[in-house]
Design an enzyme around this catalytic site. Structure first.
Site, PDB file in Angstrom:
ATOM      1  N   LYS A   1       0.840  -1.187   0.000  1.00 30.15           N
ATOM      2  CA  LYS A   1       0.000   0.000   0.000  1.00 30.15           C
ATOM      3  C   LYS A   1       0.887   1.253   0.000  1.00 30.15           C
ATOM      4  O   LYS A   1       2.008   1.172   0.521  1.00 30.15           O
ATOM      5  CB  LYS A   1      -0.965   0.026   1.179  1.00 30.15           C
ATOM      6  CG  LYS A   1      -0.385  -0.283   2.550  1.00 30.15           C
ATOM      7  CD  LYS A   1       0.711   0.508   3.150  1.00 30.15           C
ATOM      8  CE  LYS A   1       0.538   1.972   3.381  1.00 30.15           C
ATOM      9  NZ  LYS A   1       1.786   2.594   3.981  1.00 30.15           N
TER      10      LYS A   1
ATOM     11  N   TYR B   1      -4.252   4.325   6.612  1.00 33.68           N
ATOM     12  CA  TYR B   1      -4.837   3.425   7.618  1.00 33.68           C
ATOM     13  C   TYR B   1      -6.122   4.020   8.183  1.00 33.68           C
ATOM     14  O   TYR B   1      -7.084   3.302   8.455  1.00 33.68           O
ATOM     15  CB  TYR B   1      -3.835   3.143   8.748  1.00 33.68           C
ATOM     16  CG  TYR B   1      -2.680   2.309   8.267  1.00 33.68           C
ATOM     17  CD1 TYR B   1      -2.799   0.928   8.171  1.00 33.68           C
ATOM     18  CD2 TYR B   1      -1.489   2.890   7.883  1.00 33.68           C
ATOM     19  CE1 TYR B   1      -1.760   0.155   7.707  1.00 33.68           C
ATOM     20  CE2 TYR B   1      -0.431   2.129   7.422  1.00 33.68           C
ATOM     21  CZ  TYR B   1      -0.570   0.762   7.328  1.00 33.68           C
ATOM     22  OH  TYR B   1       0.443  -0.008   6.854  1.00 33.68           O
TER      23      TYR B   1
END
Ligand code: NAD
Length: 409
Positions: free
Chosen positions: A163, A251
């Protein structure tokens, strides 16, 4: 029971869950030759700090174990992911790709990777005929993910990509298309989908444990030590994107989405970049965003590279609150569920399992043709929302969204 079936369905269609992975991968012609992304290149780097290479070679794996090539021998690959391969039943390190020959030799020796399966960025294309390798795990700086994903698909391998998936939705679309053309699988390494605390939080929201969700608050911040874009890729726009949002702040965005379980219909955001600070000559120091969901719930996200560390996620509903602090760490996560006078600390399991679990999940998806929990479509969804956040921060206006996360014109 989820009360907003329509928005829930759209959330899933927009890459919100495993259902999005059911997109059929068509067999077709060989992938087109990859393009270079924005002039940035993979370049060898020194051995990262803190790496302890094992003196014991990993034990042989079962016959159906999937061989992974690791591209980018950086801090996360060497300190977190590679040492966890032995815990994943059907995954092993089969090849390495690095621009630093000395590091390649040291790591190759430690992991028992034969010299013929050690590649430089220049010789990478030869991996196509390396039958030991079925999947490529991309842990390069984020601005290189799209280019190297396309190269890996062109070599006929499956791709597990770190990511953020890439730095733009256009890059994500290219990556997904390349995977379909090559008839290979693409998974984004969103480890929290395999982490017991975050998985428990998702389950609690599904069970309406806080009643109807009204507010999510997330904060992911730390103070970046003195640096500049030529010495640290995380503050270099071409390699990192616009700032902490694509890195740590992702996140918070992910948590907001998997707790709300619907796609936002509008976003308003602000960004801040201090003058005369070499750390922030190319990127923002802070980003804050407010997401409004069709149910009426609101998520407030903040992320910063210039404030004392924090990693929290709060979800508050009509009947209680879920408090995660720290929320998305490698270890040491904590979670409290409050309802009226009742307050319970929940300990759903050891966070350490998240790394091996995601490797095992991808290996299972390859071997059993199973659905991927965190497919490329989820990474694309997130990049669309990141683009909307930056568009709002740039214009000072609220951005209205389509159900797939694209901006309404
Ligand atoms: P890092 O700087 O420690 O390592 C990056 C590695 O990439 C370098 O060591 C080098 O081997 C290689 N590289 C090739 N070209 C490079 C270039 N032009 N500049 C710099 N390095 C280059 O970074 P990292 O922390 O290991 O992050 C790598 C990727 O993993 C990023 O995409 C990051 O977002 C992701 N990451 C994910 C998590 C997670 O929890 N899932 C945690 C940390 C990092």
């Amino acid at each position: 029971m989820f009360e907003h079936d329509v928005t829930r369905r759209r959330f899933m269609e927009a890459g919100g869950g495993a259902a999005a992975a059911s997109l059929v991968m068509a067999t077709g012609a060989a992938a087109a030759p990859p393009q270079r992304s924005g002039g940035v290149q993979a370049i060898g780097q020194p051995m990262p700090t803190g790496v302890v290479l094992s003196k014991t070679r990993p034990a042989p794996k079962r016959a159906d174990s999937v061989g992974f090539a690791i591209i980018g021998l950086g801090g996360y690959a060497l300190n977190q992911m590679m040492p966890r391969f032995p815990q994943a039943e059907r995954a092993h390190v089969a090849a390495l790709v690095s621009g630093n020959p000395d590091k390649l030799r040291q790591v190759g020796d430690a992991y028992g990777v034969p010299p013929q399966s050690r590649y430089s960025y220049e010789t990478f294309a030869r991996i196509a005929s390396d039958r030991r390798v079925e999947a490529v795990y991309i842990t390069l700086p984020s601005g290189l993910h799209a280019d190297w994903t396309e190269r890996a698909f062109a070599a006929g391998k499956h791709v597990l990509c770190e990511k953020p998936m890439a730095l733009s939705s256009a890059e994500c679309e290219r990556m997904i298309s390349a995977g379909r053309r090559a008839n290979r699988k693409l998974m984004i390494a969103y480890r929290c989908h395999f982490e017991p605390y975050n998985m428990q939080a998702m389950a609690l929201m599904e069970q309406n444990a806080v009643g109807q969700l009204r507010l999510v608050r997330t904060e992911q911040s730390y103070r970046m030590p003195p640096t500049n874009p030529s010495e640290n890729w995380r503050v270099n726009r071409a390699l990192a994107g616009g700032g902490p949002l694509e890195d740590y702040g992702l996140y918070g965005l992910q948590a907001a989405l998997y707790l709300a379980r619907e796609m936002p219909e509008s976003i308003s955001a602000t960004g801040f970049r201090p003058a005369d600070d070499p750390r922030f000559s190319e990127i923002l120091a802070h980003v804050s965003a407010q997401l409004r969901f069709p149910s009426g719930a609101v998520a407030q996200l903040v992320t910063s590279y210039d404030s004392a560390g924090g990693n929290i996620v709060y979800a508050r509903g009509t009947a209680g609150s879920l408090i995660m602090d720290p929320a998305t760490g490698y270890a040491g996560n904590r979670m409290v569920l409050k309802s009226g006078r009742d307050q319970r600390e929940l300990t759903p399991g050891d966070s350490d399992v998240q790394f091996a679990r995601q490797l095992a999940h991808f290996a299972d998806a390859i071997r059993d043709d199973a659905q991927i929990r965190t497919p490329g479509e989820m990474g694309l969804r997130d990049l669309r929302l990141i683009e909307a956040i930056y568009a709002s921060a740039d214009t000072g206006r609220t951005v209205m969204l389509n159900p797939d996360g694209t901006m309404r014109s």
